[in-house]
Design a protein around this motif. Structure first.
Motif, mmCIF file in Angstrom:
data_model
loop_
_atom_site.group_PDB
_atom_site.id
_atom_site.type_symbol
_atom_site.label_atom_id
_atom_site.label_comp_id
_atom_site.label_asym_id
_atom_site.label_seq_id
_atom_site.Cartn_x
_atom_site.Cartn_y
_atom_site.Cartn_z
ATOM 1 N N LEU A 168 -1.920 2.046 -11.610
ATOM 2 C CA LEU A 168 -1.259 2.914 -11.098
ATOM 3 C C LEU A 168 -0.593 3.883 -12.248
ATOM 4 N N LYS A 169 -0.763 5.432 -11.898
ATOM 5 C CA LYS A 169 0.078 6.281 -12.987
ATOM 6 C C LYS A 169 1.585 5.885 -12.636
ATOM 7 N N SER A 170 2.157 5.432 -11.483
ATOM 8 C CA SER A 170 3.346 5.188 -11.754
ATOM 9 C C SER A 170 3.758 3.963 -12.415
ATOM 10 N N GLY A 171 2.779 3.071 -12.647
ATOM 11 C CA GLY A 171 3.057 1.894 -13.728
ATOM 12 C C GLY A 171 3.725 0.582 -12.975
ATOM 13 N N VAL A 172 3.752 0.743 -11.513
ATOM 14 C CA VAL A 172 4.128 -0.422 -10.642
ATOM 15 C C VAL A 172 3.083 -1.413 -10.646
ATOM 16 N N SER A 173 3.386 -2.331 -11.254
ATOM 17 C CA SER A 173 2.600 -3.488 -11.275
ATOM 18 C C SER A 173 2.935 -4.548 -10.029
ATOM 19 N N ARG A 219 6.313 -5.130 -7.816
ATOM 20 C CA ARG A 219 6.480 -4.932 -6.156
ATOM 21 C C ARG A 219 6.848 -6.272 -5.851
ATOM 22 N N THR A 220 6.287 -7.658 -6.074
ATOM 23 C CA THR A 220 6.422 -8.855 -5.505
ATOM 24 C C THR A 220 8.195 -9.001 -5.877
ATOM 25 N N ALA A 221 8.592 -8.640 -7.208
ATOM 26 C CA ALA A 221 10.144 -9.133 -7.310
ATOM 27 C C ALA A 221 10.992 -8.397 -6.458
ATOM 28 N N LEU A 222 10.530 -6.997 -6.256
ATOM 29 C CA LEU A 222 11.452 -6.122 -5.512
ATOM 30 C C LEU A 222 11.410 -6.507 -3.909
ATOM 31 N N LEU A 223 10.353 -6.911 -3.339
ATOM 32 C CA LEU A 223 10.189 -7.466 -2.069
ATOM 33 C C LEU A 223 10.862 -8.742 -1.804
ATOM 34 N N VAL A 237 -0.392 -9.669 -2.767
ATOM 35 C CA VAL A 237 -0.160 -8.208 -3.138
ATOM 36 C C VAL A 237 -1.271 -7.882 -4.284
ATOM 37 N N LEU A 238 -2.033 -6.801 -3.847
ATOM 38 C CA LEU A 238 -3.092 -6.453 -4.792
ATOM 39 C C LEU A 238 -2.931 -5.026 -5.324
ATOM 40 N N ASP A 239 -3.522 -4.761 -6.336
ATOM 41 C CA ASP A 239 -3.513 -3.418 -7.015
ATOM 42 C C ASP A 239 -4.605 -2.684 -6.169
#
Length: 296
Positions: A108-113, A117-121, A213-215
């Motif tokens: 992603l251009k946003s750089g969200v890996s 995402r898993t850490a945030l959730l 969780v997948l890219d």
């Protein structure tokens, strides 16, 4: 039990006080914000135990004291009955969150890996569960489930520690019988290892939720021409001149993996869902919270 020396106890108290007094880590602050999107109300556990609301009558058993008998109900029968109330005490939830090298991938251009995402959730789930009176633990820390701000800080720090291996395998150490659990990963590694750990958890009466969780690139496989595929840890490498020719087989194998994950969840009484990092984190959090409620 012997008490620690005063100087040791003081040092421990000071360290914990400094940790609590420090500014909130960015991950915890973001998780607190995300958690605000889920409305928490009072919710019973539908288990016998301490509580305020009536649940059911049951026949008195050996070991029940006289004060536990509901004499009014018992007077209408030849048996003695105990009035049970709904269990509203804290329950334990163990979270295993994959921190392996595979999770650091992002297209992603946003750089969200996937790791981001898993850490945030997971952090947002810890916030929500503790607000509901649950005790929470992070499997990688090896500490018992606890509640409170200090535990949230421990979890937030644990979620930022990367692992060395290419792909992660769920940890179930510290998993209490008949508790709940949460496994979050891309599950691109050894699925047999996952099956083994999930079976062990089910044997202990543990139920929970599996979030894959997948890219988006891992779902669509948007590659063409000469492409070098290499694992994030560098242990696997494959080069092809016609990446597009691999798309059909890749998508088929990914679908097979999802089917097996779904089947493992069904057979053990768990819930399964796939989330993509370009989708709303709020929707994934709502699913996670609802899934843990359903497997109660």
């Amino acid at each position: 039990m012997s008490q620690p020396p005063p100087n040791v106890a003081y040092a421990r108290l000071r360290a914990e006080a400094q940790l609590l007094g420090a500014p909130l880590p960015p991950l915890l602050a973001d998780a607190e914000h995300l958690a605000q999107t889920v409305l928490l109300g009072a919710h019973g556990r539908r288990r016998a135990g301490m509580g305020d609301e009536f649940w059911q009558y049951r026949s008195a058993e050996v070991g029940d004291s006289a004060r536990m008998i509901d004499w009014r109900r018992s007077a209408r029968s030849d048996e003695n009955y105990v009035r049970e109330k709904e269990w509203q005490g804290a329950q334990s939830v163990l979270m295993w969150v994959d921190r392996s090298a595979s999770m650091r991938f992002s297209s992603l251009k946003s750089g969200v890996s996937k790791a981001d995402r898993t850490a945030l959730l997971a952090m947002a789930m810890a916030v929500l569960l503790m607000r509901a009176g649950e005790r929470v633990a992070l499997a990688s820390l090896g500490t018992p489930p606890r509640i409170g701000n200090l535990q949230l800080l421990r979890i937030s720090q644990g979620l930022t520690d990367p692992a060395d291996e290419d792909y992660g395998v769920p940890e179930i150490r510290g998993m209490l019988p008949h508790s709940r659990a949460l496994f979050v990963s891309d599950f691109m590694g050894d699925i047999d290892a996952l099956a083994g750990q999930l079976t062990k958890a089910a044997d202990r009466g543990v139920k929970g939720a599996i979030l894959q969780v997948l890219d988006p690139a891992e779902e669509a496989f948007p590659y063409d021409g000469r492409t070098v595929f290499e694992s994030m840890g560098g242990t696997v490498r494959h080069e092809t001149l016609k990446a597009a020719d691999l798309r059909g087989r890749y998508i088929e194998r990914l679908a097979e993996r999802k089917d097996r994950l779904s089947g493992l969840a069904r057979s053990t009484g768990w819930r399964f869902e796939t989330h993509h990092t370009d989708a709303s984190a709020q929707s994934a959090l709502l699913w996670l919270y609802g899934a843990l409620e359903q497997v109660r």
